[in-house]
Design an enzyme around this catalytic site. Structure first.
Site, PDB file in Angstrom:
ATOM      1  CB  ALA A  67      -0.778   0.103   1.431  1.00 47.97           C
ATOM      2  N   GLY A 112       0.876  -5.154   0.583  1.00 53.54           N
ATOM      3  CA  GLY A 112      -0.073  -5.002  -0.265  1.00 53.54           C
ATOM      4  C   GLY A 112       0.498  -6.219  -1.111  1.00 53.54           C
ATOM      5  CD  GLU A 115      -2.066  -8.077   2.657  1.00 53.51           C
ATOM      6  OE1 GLU A 115      -2.067  -6.784   2.169  1.00 53.51           O
ATOM      7  OE2 GLU A 115      -2.484  -8.372   3.592  1.00 53.51           O
ATOM      8  CD  GLU A 135       1.878  -5.612   5.470  1.00 51.06           C
ATOM      9  OE1 GLU A 135       2.505  -6.205   5.812  1.00 51.06           O
ATOM     10  OE2 GLU A 135       0.950  -6.040   4.379  1.00 51.06           O
TER      11      GLU A 135
END
Ligand code: COA
Length: 261
Positions: A67, A112, A115, A135
């Site tokens: 992100a 992300g 992910e 994260e």
């Protein structure tokens, strides 16, 4: 093709490519990037010309560095909940997408980015790629399926190593633990990804879709139920022309030509 801002979308039937295209930010995820990926999935959903979708990143440094951290600043819990839900919804749409999706991981697949990669059906990595869920170093946890899908893919212990220590693992280690399906030398990477996608594109589209669904959804229910789902889908495939073609081609000792019917 298209007029996207944060991705490049190319249709080269039978294969479509989405390239995350924010090189200054190592292809970090913006809201626009997610909306554009969502739009491509909707556009290709019923497009019979396309049999495989490949997702990759611009350049040779990153698939996607997660992100965009600049968008975290000043966010309220409720607004962040909606932002992360949108990303999760797109990853769920990828799991339901009726064609195989290949992540071509050409560099960092972090946060992300990792992910999104584990929401694809296959992960092909360049030998320069690295994976991680960093994260925790930001005082956060993965929010787009990292704790859930990683645990299911590589096991609870290894998922906790990635999510709780926040370290990065190179492509060879990702391959060893089953996070990457295959690793190719960087200088041959695109060619190898193309070859892999071509192989998938020659397969029977309806059976490929059903294999994807049986794996993705049959494993979310008790084994007895998943096995019934598998038997049902196996039976359904006897109504396809491709099943007749596949069995005939075997008996006639020729290569099958699947049409998706
Ligand atoms: N969000 C926003 N910008 C990012 C980013 C992210 N997730 N990841 C990288 N960038 C930006 C950097 O800020 C830098 O921008 P700048 O040139 O304007 O300073 C640029 O991309 C290049 O990154 P840089 O950190 O200078 O490269 P590096 O080779 O030293 O390190 C990484 C590469 C991937 C290890 C490092 O960028 C990183 O740790 N990124 C964050 C990964 C992360 O925590 N992701 C999960 C977010 S929830």
């Amino acid at each position: 093709m298209g007029s996207y801002k944060d991705i490049i979308f190319e249709k080269k039937p039978p294969i479509a490519w989405v390239t995350f295209n924010r090189p200054d930010k190592l292809n970090a995820i913006s809201s626009t990037l997610i909306e554009e990926l969502d739009d491509v999935l909707n556009t290709l959903w019923d497009d019979d010309e396309i049999r495989v979708l490949i997702i990759t990143g611009t350049g040779d440094r990153a698939f996607c560095a997660g992100a965009d951290i600049t968008m975290f600043q000043g966010q309220k819990p409720d607004s962040m909940f909606h932002i992360i839900r949108k990303i999760v919804e797109v990853t769920q749409k990828m799991e339901k997408f009726p064609k195989p999706i290949v992540a071509a991981i050409n560099g960092f697949a972090l946060g992300g980015g990792c992910e999104i990669a584990i929401s694809c059906d296959f992960r092909l990595a360049s030998d320069k790629a690295a994976f991680g869920q960093p994260e925790i170093m930001l005082g956060l946890i993965p929010g787009a399926g990292g704790t859930q899908r990683l645990a299911r893919l590589i096991g609870l212990g290894r998922a906790k190593e990635l999510c709780m220590l926040g370290g990065r693992i190179p492509a060879a280690e990702a391959h060893r633990i089953g996070l990457a399906n295959m690793v190719f030398p960087a200088d041959k990477f695109k060619e190898e990804v193309q070859n892999f996608a071509n192989r998938l594109a020659e397969g029977p589209p309806v059976a490929l879709k059903m294999a994807k669904y049986a794996c993705n959804f049959g494993t979310q229910v008790p084994l007895d139920v998943g096995l019934v789902l598998e038997s049902g889908v196996f039976g359904i495939l006897f109504g396809t022309e491709d099943m007749v073609e596949g069995t005939s081609a075997f008996l006639e000792k020729r290569k099958a030509k699947f049409t998706g019917k």
